[in-house]
Scaffold this motif. Structure first.
Motif, PDB file in Angstrom:
ATOM      1  N   LEU A   1       0.467   2.914  -9.358  1.00 58.05           N
ATOM      2  CA  LEU A   1       0.838   1.763  -8.528  1.00 58.05           C
ATOM      3  C   LEU A   1       2.062   1.069  -9.121  1.00 58.05           C
ATOM      4  O   LEU A   1       2.743   0.300  -8.449  1.00 58.05           O
TER       5      LEU A   1
ATOM      6  N   LYS B   1      -2.672  -0.294 -13.563  1.00 57.62           N
ATOM      7  CA  LYS B   1      -1.849   0.050 -12.390  1.00 57.62           C
ATOM      8  C   LYS B   1      -0.869   1.171 -12.707  1.00 57.62           C
ATOM      9  O   LYS B   1      -0.540   1.969 -11.829  1.00 57.62           O
TER      10      LYS B   1
ATOM     11  N   CYS C   1      -4.496   3.601  -3.316  1.00 59.86           N
ATOM     12  CA  CYS C   1      -5.493   4.236  -4.194  1.00 59.86           C
ATOM     13  C   CYS C   1      -6.486   5.077  -3.395  1.00 59.86           C
ATOM     14  O   CYS C   1      -7.061   6.018  -3.935  1.00 59.86           O
TER      15      CYS C   1
ATOM     16  N   ASP D   1      -2.403  -2.127  -2.307  1.00 59.16           N
ATOM     17  CA  ASP D   1      -2.631  -1.237  -3.458  1.00 59.16           C
ATOM     18  C   ASP D   1      -3.887  -0.394  -3.230  1.00 59.16           C
ATOM     19  O   ASP D   1      -3.926   0.789  -3.564  1.00 59.16           O
TER      20      ASP D   1
ATOM     21  N   GLU E   1      -4.285  -7.450  -2.935  1.00 56.97           N
ATOM     22  CA  GLU E   1      -4.303  -6.051  -3.398  1.00 56.97           C
ATOM     23  C   GLU E   1      -4.826  -5.055  -2.362  1.00 56.97           C
ATOM     24  O   GLU E   1      -5.179  -3.931  -2.707  1.00 56.97           O
TER      25      GLU E   1
END
Lengths: 244, 257
Positions: free
Chosen positions: A50, A45, B125, B121, B118
């Motif tokens: 992130l 991450k 991404c 996230d 996630e």
């Protein structure tokens, strides 16, 4: 390709990564092994921004990305695709729209090219006839593959896998592991795979890095790791031999 | 002392989050169809609840006031008093409580699940901004639909007050309606609308914040849902006091002017 220099990351008073120094070469398949809570996922991450490290540096393609802003990370995320522990598919979108999502955000492409690339990505993960379905209508193993397709459709140079086989049955685990190997070879990508699975690491990794308590305790090729005297590596190896 | 610091810390986090959402709205607004989709979902899901709550809140106020005003021989003012009290005070607050339990809990659970699995996230991404992509449509959708649900609920509270009053408290319908415009003036209506707007903002901010910052798996999602309901209700009560106080000041200022 990717280099970590003295990387430190803490959560409150708990230090998860304690000065990681690691260099991943282009085209390598590197497995990061370790018990739960040793900072394997945190390492991935941090790579794609992130999470931010407390200190140390992360270099990707000779570029120091450590202090990049969210905006600066966009091109980094385009070349470093991440497959999450959960399939992390968007429930409200069809499989087609899930895979096309990143293409629409990162590139400006005509719809016919998007369709072509989505279909190509699905065939790479050996899936068909699921384009119009919603994530809830397919099995967990298929969702994991769609998640993989959603990442490879962007044609990244680096693939980061966070425990890609967690929660899968042994047959699907084997097929996902073969996929990782085939995709890395076919697409000529660099792969970092976070896993607990030494058995699989021995089969497909070019290099295995073992993390314990936030530090690298051993690393090397599968053959080198088989000779390791580090207790944690021996434990992993004995578990892998039990499976054989 | 420690809980005071924690409270201030949380308040700061919520305000920073709100400023981030507003900054995104200004710089990179989300697609209109995503907002409309949210407005549609929230309104459809919550209209029956708020309508029913509004109807009976009006009825309760009428029955309670009926007992009081008849003692003083002021039954003619019942409609005005009950409607004014409902629209200015009790109606917006009780309906907002209902919405916090329904819309707020649903949204924080939805976002919390997206966070712990996630998905948020993954959005980052894949090159998108989660605030623009998932928070902003919900934030705006909840504000718009909650405002309409609250005002719709208030209208139904007036209907509920008169209907239940006529049916169960033997109130004369003409007498009930006659004095509503006398007591329920523009300031009362404005006060009710301002309250509806501020409660909608509180609800949208808290539920999206709690959902977006969920941690700790399924248990964390549960914690976020409970915190959303409790924090929204407490904040609504505080805002109720604040808007009432401000309303009094404005009315006094207008009276002097």
């Amino acid at each position: 390709m990717i280099q970590y220099k003295k990387l430190i990351k803490s959560f409150g008073t708990r230090t998860i990564l304690k000065g990681i120094d690691l260099h991943i070469k282009a085209g390598e398949i590197v497995f990061i092994l370790g018990t739960s809570g040793t900072g394997k996922s945190v390492l991935l991450k941090n790579t794609v921004g992130l999470m931010k490290p407390d200190s140390g540096e992360i270099w990707i393609d000779d570029e120091n990305v450590t202090d990049f802003t969210e905006q600066q990370f966009l091109p980094v995320r385009k070349k470093c695709g991440m497959v999450f522990q959960h399939p992390a598919l968007f429930d409200s979108l069809s499989i087609y729209e899930n895979i096309a999502f990143g293409l629409r955000k990162h590139f400006v492409l005509p719809e016919n090219e998007i369709k072509e690339r989505v279909e190509q990505a699905l065939s790479l993960v050996n899936l068909e006839n699921v384009l119009t379905k919603r994530p809830g209508e397919i099995s967990y193993g298929m969702q994991k593959r769609v998640s993989l397709a959603r990442t490879v459709v962007l044609r990244p140079k680096v693939l980061l896998f966070d425990e890609p086989t967690t929660g899968l049955d042994p047959v699907t685990t084997n097929s996902v592991n073969s996929l990782i190997q085939n995709l890395s070879r076919k697409l000529n990508t660099t792969s970092m795979v976070v896993s607990h699975d030494m058995h699989c690491a021995l089969k497909i990794a070019d290099r295995i890095v073992v993390l314990d308590q936030g530090q690298i305790v051993d690393q090397g090729t599968p053959q080198e790791l088989l000779q390791s005297q580090v207790p944690l590596v021996r434990d992993f190896l004995s578990e892998a031999r039990d499976l054989l | 002392m420690k809980s005071g610091a924690l409270f201030l810390n949380r308040l700061g986090e919520i305000l920073l989050f709100l400023s981030e959402v507003l900054k995104t709205l200004w710089k990179r607004p989300c697609k209109l169809e995503l907002v409309l989709e949210q407005v549609w979902h929230v309104t459809i899901q919550s209209f029956p609840t708020t309508a029913m709550a509004g109807f009976f809140v009006g009825g309760i106020m009428t029955v309670q006031f009926a007992m009081l005003v008849s003692e003083f021989g002021a039954s003619a003012y019942l409609g005005g008093l009950a409607t004014s009290a409902t629209i200015r005070e009790i109606g917006p607050m009780l309906i907002a409580f209902m919405l916090s339990g329904k819309v707020g809990a649903f949204t924080s659970a939805e976002l919390g699940t997206m966070k712990v699995t996630e998905q948020i996230d993954a959005i980052r991404c894949l090159g998108a901004d989660p605030i623009q992509e998932i928070i902003l449509p919900r934030f705006l959708g909840i504000i718009i639909s909650s405002f309409f649900l609250l005002t719709g609920g208030l209208m139904l509270s007036v209907i509920g007050g008169s209907t239940l009053g006529i049916l169960f408290a033997g109130i004369n319908p003409q007498e009930y309606v006659r004095h509503i415009p006398t007591i329920l003036g523009f300031p009362s209506l404005l006060s009710g609308l301002v309250k509806c707007m501020s409660y909608a903002l509180v609800l949208a901010t808290i539920c999206t914040f709690m959902g977006y910052f969920t941690t700790g798996g399924a248990k964390g999602v549960g914690r976020s849902v409970v915190s959303t309901s409790v924090l929204t209700m407490v904040t609504i009560v505080v805002f109720d006091w604040g808007t009432s106080f401000l309303g009094q000041l404005l009315m006094a200022w207008f009276a002097v002017g």
